[in-house]
Every structure is written in structure tokens, then in C-alpha cells.
Design a protein around this motif. Structure first.
Motif, PDB file in Angstrom:
ATOM      1  N   LEU A 181      -3.951 -11.835   0.124  1.00 18.31           N
ATOM      2  CA  LEU A 181      -4.389 -11.831  -1.272  1.00 18.31           C
ATOM      3  C   LEU A 181      -3.905 -10.636  -2.086  1.00 18.31           C
ATOM      4  O   LEU A 181      -4.337 -10.437  -3.207  1.00 18.31           O
ATOM      5  N   GLY A 182      -3.030  -9.814  -1.528  1.00 15.85           N
ATOM      6  CA  GLY A 182      -2.505  -8.692  -2.298  1.00 15.85           C
ATOM      7  C   GLY A 182      -3.541  -7.619  -2.583  1.00 15.85           C
ATOM      8  O   GLY A 182      -4.378  -7.298  -1.747  1.00 15.85           O
ATOM      9  N   ASP A 183      -3.480  -7.051  -3.769  1.00 15.30           N
ATOM     10  CA  ASP A 183      -4.320  -5.923  -4.177  1.00 15.30           C
ATOM     11  C   ASP A 183      -3.986  -4.675  -3.360  1.00 15.30           C
ATOM     12  O   ASP A 183      -4.841  -4.048  -2.747  1.00 15.30           O
ATOM     13  N   THR A 184      -2.711  -4.324  -3.362  1.00 17.25           N
ATOM     14  CA  THR A 184      -2.227  -3.095  -2.741  1.00 17.25           C
ATOM     15  C   THR A 184      -2.455  -1.952  -3.720  1.00 17.25           C
ATOM     16  O   THR A 184      -2.223  -2.105  -4.919  1.00 17.25           O
ATOM     17  N   PHE A 185      -2.898  -0.782  -3.210  1.00 16.28           N
ATOM     18  CA  PHE A 185      -3.119   0.334  -4.133  1.00 16.28           C
ATOM     19  C   PHE A 185      -3.062   1.670  -3.413  1.00 16.28           C
ATOM     20  O   PHE A 185      -3.158   1.747  -2.188  1.00 16.28           O
ATOM     21  N   LEU A 186      -2.911   2.720  -4.211  1.00 17.74           N
ATOM     22  CA  LEU A 186      -2.835   4.094  -3.729  1.00 17.74           C
ATOM     23  C   LEU A 186      -3.961   4.888  -4.369  1.00 17.74           C
ATOM     24  O   LEU A 186      -4.121   4.871  -5.594  1.00 17.74           O
ATOM     25  N   VAL A 187      -4.753   5.577  -3.530  1.00 18.49           N
ATOM     26  CA  VAL A 187      -5.912   6.343  -4.002  1.00 18.49           C
ATOM     27  C   VAL A 187      -5.654   7.831  -3.790  1.00 18.49           C
ATOM     28  O   VAL A 187      -5.185   8.239  -2.723  1.00 18.49           O
ATOM     29  N   ASP A 188      -5.990   8.652  -4.787  1.00 20.54           N
ATOM     30  CA  ASP A 188      -5.785  10.095  -4.665  1.00 20.54           C
ATOM     31  C   ASP A 188      -6.983  10.758  -3.978  1.00 20.54           C
ATOM     32  O   ASP A 188      -7.991  10.092  -3.693  1.00 20.54           O
ATOM     33  N   GLN A 214     -14.233  -5.973  -1.168  1.00 21.68           N
ATOM     34  CA  GLN A 214     -14.981  -4.854  -0.613  1.00 21.68           C
ATOM     35  C   GLN A 214     -14.061  -3.751  -0.105  1.00 21.68           C
ATOM     36  O   GLN A 214     -14.436  -2.575  -0.058  1.00 21.68           O
ATOM     37  N   GLU A 215     -12.844  -4.109   0.274  1.00 20.12           N
ATOM     38  CA  GLU A 215     -11.926  -3.105   0.793  1.00 20.12           C
ATOM     39  C   GLU A 215     -11.457  -2.128  -0.273  1.00 20.12           C
ATOM     40  O   GLU A 215     -11.027  -1.018   0.045  1.00 20.12           O
ATOM     41  N   ARG A 216     -11.565  -2.518  -1.531  1.00 17.87           N
ATOM     42  CA  ARG A 216     -11.197  -1.580  -2.597  1.00 17.87           C
ATOM     43  C   ARG A 216     -12.157  -0.384  -2.628  1.00 17.87           C
ATOM     44  O   ARG A 216     -11.723   0.754  -2.492  1.00 17.87           O
ATOM     45  N   PRO A 217     -13.482  -0.584  -2.788  1.00 15.34           N
ATOM     46  CA  PRO A 217     -14.368   0.582  -2.788  1.00 15.34           C
ATOM     47  C   PRO A 217     -14.422   1.303  -1.441  1.00 15.34           C
ATOM     48  O   PRO A 217     -14.638   2.516  -1.406  1.00 15.34           O
ATOM     49  N   LEU A 218     -14.217   0.574  -0.341  1.00 16.75           N
ATOM     50  CA  LEU A 218     -14.214   1.229   0.958  1.00 16.75           C
ATOM     51  C   LEU A 218     -13.079   2.240   1.063  1.00 16.75           C
ATOM     52  O   LEU A 218     -13.269   3.373   1.524  1.00 16.75           O
ATOM     53  N   ASN A 219     -11.888   1.859   0.626  1.00 16.80           N
ATOM     54  CA  ASN A 219     -10.757   2.774   0.695  1.00 16.80           C
ATOM     55  C   ASN A 219     -10.914   3.922  -0.294  1.00 16.80           C
ATOM     56  O   ASN A 219     -10.518   5.058  -0.002  1.00 16.80           O
ATOM     57  N   GLN A 220     -11.504   3.661  -1.446  1.00 16.03           N
ATOM     58  CA  GLN A 220     -11.779   4.753  -2.387  1.00 16.03           C
ATOM     59  C   GLN A 220     -12.783   5.725  -1.782  1.00 16.03           C
ATOM     60  O   GLN A 220     -12.621   6.947  -1.893  1.00 16.03           O
ATOM     61  N   ALA A 221     -13.824   5.195  -1.141  1.00 19.47           N
ATOM     62  CA  ALA A 221     -14.826   6.067  -0.527  1.00 19.47           C
ATOM     63  C   ALA A 221     -14.220   6.888   0.601  1.00 19.47           C
ATOM     64  O   ALA A 221     -14.510   8.085   0.748  1.00 19.47           O
ATOM     65  N   ASN A 222     -13.362   6.277   1.419  1.00 23.00           N
ATOM     66  CA  ASN A 222     -12.711   7.022   2.500  1.00 23.00           C
ATOM     67  C   ASN A 222     -11.877   8.170   1.953  1.00 23.00           C
ATOM     68  O   ASN A 222     -11.819   9.255   2.552  1.00 23.00           O
ATOM     69  N   HIS A 237      -9.423   8.405  -7.348  1.00 23.72           N
ATOM     70  CA  HIS A 237      -8.828   7.673  -8.462  1.00 23.72           C
ATOM     71  C   HIS A 237      -7.657   6.822  -7.966  1.00 23.72           C
ATOM     72  O   HIS A 237      -6.840   7.290  -7.166  1.00 23.72           O
ATOM     73  N   ILE A 238      -7.571   5.597  -8.455  1.00 24.64           N
ATOM     74  CA  ILE A 238      -6.446   4.733  -8.103  1.00 24.64           C
ATOM     75  C   ILE A 238      -5.239   5.151  -8.933  1.00 24.64           C
ATOM     76  O   ILE A 238      -5.258   5.062 -10.166  1.00 24.64           O
ATOM     77  N   GLN A 239      -4.211   5.613  -8.245  1.00 21.25           N
ATOM     78  CA  GLN A 239      -3.026   6.125  -8.917  1.00 21.25           C
ATOM     79  C   GLN A 239      -2.020   5.030  -9.247  1.00 21.25           C
ATOM     80  O   GLN A 239      -1.251   5.156 -10.205  1.00 21.25           O
ATOM     81  N   ALA A 240      -1.990   3.983  -8.445  1.00 20.12           N
ATOM     82  CA  ALA A 240      -1.077   2.868  -8.686  1.00 20.12           C
ATOM     83  C   ALA A 240      -1.620   1.652  -7.969  1.00 20.12           C
ATOM     84  O   ALA A 240      -2.277   1.774  -6.930  1.00 20.12           O
ATOM     85  N   GLU A 241      -1.377   0.469  -8.526  1.00 19.76           N
ATOM     86  CA  GLU A 241      -1.858  -0.759  -7.895  1.00 19.76           C
ATOM     87  C   GLU A 241      -0.925  -1.913  -8.220  1.00 19.76           C
ATOM     88  O   GLU A 241      -0.274  -1.932  -9.268  1.00 19.76           O
ATOM     89  N   ALA A 242      -0.851  -2.874  -7.305  1.00 12.41           N
ATOM     90  CA  ALA A 242       0.005  -4.038  -7.473  1.00 12.41           C
ATOM     91  C   ALA A 242      -0.833  -5.246  -7.880  1.00 12.41           C
ATOM     92  O   ALA A 242      -2.012  -5.341  -7.526  1.00 12.41           O
ATOM     93  N   PRO A 243      -0.243  -6.171  -8.621  1.00 10.35           N
ATOM     94  CA  PRO A 243      -0.977  -7.374  -9.020  1.00 10.35           C
ATOM     95  C   PRO A 243      -1.486  -8.130  -7.800  1.00 10.35           C
ATOM     96  O   PRO A 243      -0.780  -8.233  -6.791  1.00 10.35           O
ATOM     97  N   ALA A 244      -2.683  -8.641  -7.892  1.00  9.38           N
ATOM     98  CA  ALA A 244      -3.266  -9.375  -6.770  1.00  9.38           C
ATOM     99  C   ALA A 244      -2.413 -10.587  -6.421  1.00  9.38           C
ATOM    100  O   ALA A 244      -1.973 -11.327  -7.301  1.00  9.38           O
ATOM    101  N   ALA A 245      -2.158 -10.767  -5.137  1.00 11.65           N
ATOM    102  CA  ALA A 245      -1.495 -11.938  -4.547  1.00 11.65           C
ATOM    103  C   ALA A 245       0.012 -12.003  -4.778  1.00 11.65           C
ATOM    104  O   ALA A 245       0.742 -12.550  -3.955  1.00 11.65           O
TER     105      ALA A 245
END
Length: 299
Positions: A206-213, A179-187, A217-225
């Protein structure tokens, strides 16, 4: 002049200071080198034993030995460093989950106490102030910690205070990371800002680090965990461009209220939205060509 910041988001398991320092030095001597380096929440304060034992092992004032060592490390490497969060023992004797920021001179330039602790599992005291800081030559950055992302008021206030990038440090080891993925995109979308959310790696998270523009749009993301160092570029001018030209060219949320509309009562907050104060602060680094013209509401 472009405001392009090279940022490294380190997705790693919690570790002792000596291993952290060695790993950071190695990263800064490799292609992972960056101007701003960010680690996950509680990266240097792994949970161990009872609450009392955990506090005894890791809670200390920000100007204590750990803070001094972090400042020296940032100065040695000449970087902006967000080493995640630490257990801060305040002057009031209480313990806080606090994000800290060190500049290339080794100075502590910002400290943010987590407002929305993850109850009932986080026993730390709550903070009561929103925190932003300036990266000279680039722009303004806001701080949030993990569960703060679930409360849109946090990111909204940081954006209103002029943050063009919000750094959200996380230590999520549960299925809630989905859920934190769409929450951060929405923010990012509703505030037209960059959001960097940095989670720990297995076995502590659990990983899933990412950068949102600023358009979501997700500009970069790391493999989960998996452990990973995610290096990308934050173009601060894209914030002002999205607000000037519109998200996807057709949405201007910060320009929506018109002074002629009058204040909108907000019963939830016991207050109101006033068009005269709605618009966000503008970073002094924003080029004149991207600054709103003739609008006194822009501070």
C-alpha cells in the motif's frame, strides 16, 4: 564537515531480479541517483504458490547466485545498496527473512534476520540479533523489518547500539499501514534518531513510504500505493544536536536517568535499567562539538 547523506527510498512492487537491476541502473543515471538506495521487504522474492514452492523459487544462501549478483550491481554503480529483504537459507537449513546491505565495493557488510515475523502469516524462522553497520564519513545505521517497528525494544536497542538512522523495510498490504506511520514517528522521537520506512507499491503493498527526522517530523513522503522514488537528505548531525540541545529544545530522554538514581527494576524483562549503561553508543563520525563531555556513560 557536514554528514549529509543522499538517500533514495524506492517504493515499488515486487519484481524479478532482471527488472530490478534495469530499474536501479536507470535511477542511478537520473536525478534519483543517491549514495544509499533502499528497496522494500521481500522485493526480490514475491510470494507465489505454496510455502514450499515459494522457498524452492527464492530461498538460497546469502553467498549464492543472487547475493553475488547484488554485490556486483552495488559495485558497478558505486552505491550502498539495501535491496530490501531476501529469503535466506541458513547453514542450519532453516529459512529466514533477511535484510542485506552491500557497500560500494560490492561487499556484504550487514545481514539482519527479522526478529518479529508477522505470525501466523509469515512462516520464516525468527532471528535473534540486532544489527547495525557504519557508513564511513556519515554515521551508523540500524536495520529493522516491517513488524519489528511495532515492538519498541527493537528500535531502542538499535539506537543504544549507536544507530543514528534506522532503515525499516516493509511489505504491508493491509490497513495496518495507517498505524505504522505514528509508530515510526514515535520510534524516531523517543530515540532521537532518523527513521526511513520503505513500503512496497501496488499491487503487492500500500505504499506510504516516508522519512522521519530525530524530532518526529516527516521530512519526505511518497504517494500512497503509487510507484515512486523518494530522494531526500539525512543529516546525521541532527541526531547529536537533538540529544545535546533537546527535542524541541526541552526533552533529553537519553540523559534522563542520573547515576545517583540507582538501577530501576524492569519486571517485564526480568532485569533493570541501569543509568550507568543507559546512554547510547556514539558514532565515531560525530563531531567533537556535538559529543557529550565528561560523561563516562557515553561509549
Amino acid at each position: 564537515m557536514s554528514r549529509h547523506l543522499r538517500i533514495a527510498l524506492v517504493q515499488a512492487a515486487a519484481e524479478p531480479f532482471e527488472r530490478f537491476a534495469a530499474g536501479l541502473r536507470a535511477r542511478m543515471a537520473s536525478p534519483h541517483a543517491a549514495q544509499l538506495v533502499v528497496y522494500p521487504e521481500l522485493h526480490l522474492c514475491p510470494i507465489e504458490g505454496s510455502v514450499e514452492e515459494w522457498y524452492a523459487a527464492h530461498a538460497e544462501p546469502l553467498d549464492g547466485p543472487r547475493g553475488t549478483a547484488l554485490g556486483k550491481l552495488a559495485r558497478e554503480l558505486g552505491i550502498w545498496l539495501i535491496p530490501g529483504t531476501v529469503l535466506e537459507r541458513g547453514q542450519d537449513g532453516k529459512v529466514y527473512n533477511t535484510a542485506v546491505v552491500y557497500d560500494p565495493d560490492g561487499e556484504l557488510v550487514a545481514a539482519y534476520r527479522k526478529i518479529f515475523t508477522w505470525r501466523p502469516y509469515e512462516p520464516m524462522c525468527v532471528g535473534r540479533e540486532f544489527v547495525v553497520f557504519d557508513l564511513p564519513g556519515y554515521g551508523r545505521v540500524g536495520l529493522s523489518i516491517c513488524y519489528d517497528a511495532w515492538f519498541p525494544e527493537v528500535t531502542r536497542h538499535l539506537a543504544w547500539l549507536g544507530a543514528e538512522l534506522v532503515v525499516n523495510v516493509v511489505q504491508t498490504a493491509t490497513a495496518g499501514r495507517a498505524q505504522e506511520r505514528p509508530l515510526n514517528q514515535a520510534n524516531a522521537i523517543v530515540n532521537q534518531i532518523w527513521v526511513a520506512t520503505v513500503n512496497g507499491a501496488a499491487p503487492t503493498a500500500l505504499g506510504d513510504t516516508f522519512l522521519v527526522d530525530p524530532e518526529g517530523h516527516i521530512q519526505a513522503e511518497a504517494p500512497a500505493a503509487h510507484e515512486a522514488t523518494l530522494v531526500s537528505i539525512v543529516d546525521f548531525d541532527r541526531v547529536a544536536a537533538a540529544r545535546k540541545y533537546g527535542t524541541s529544545g526541552d526533552s533529553w530522554p537519553w540523559a534522563q536517568p542520573d547515576p545517583a538514581d540507582g538501577p530501576l527494576d524492569l519486571p517485564l524483562y526480568g532485569g533493570q535499567l541501569d543509568p550507568a549503561t543507559w546512554r547510547p553508543a556514539i558514532s565515531p563520525e560525530t563531531p567533537e562539538s556535538l559529543r557529550p563531555q565528561g560523561d563516562p556513560a557515553f561509549r
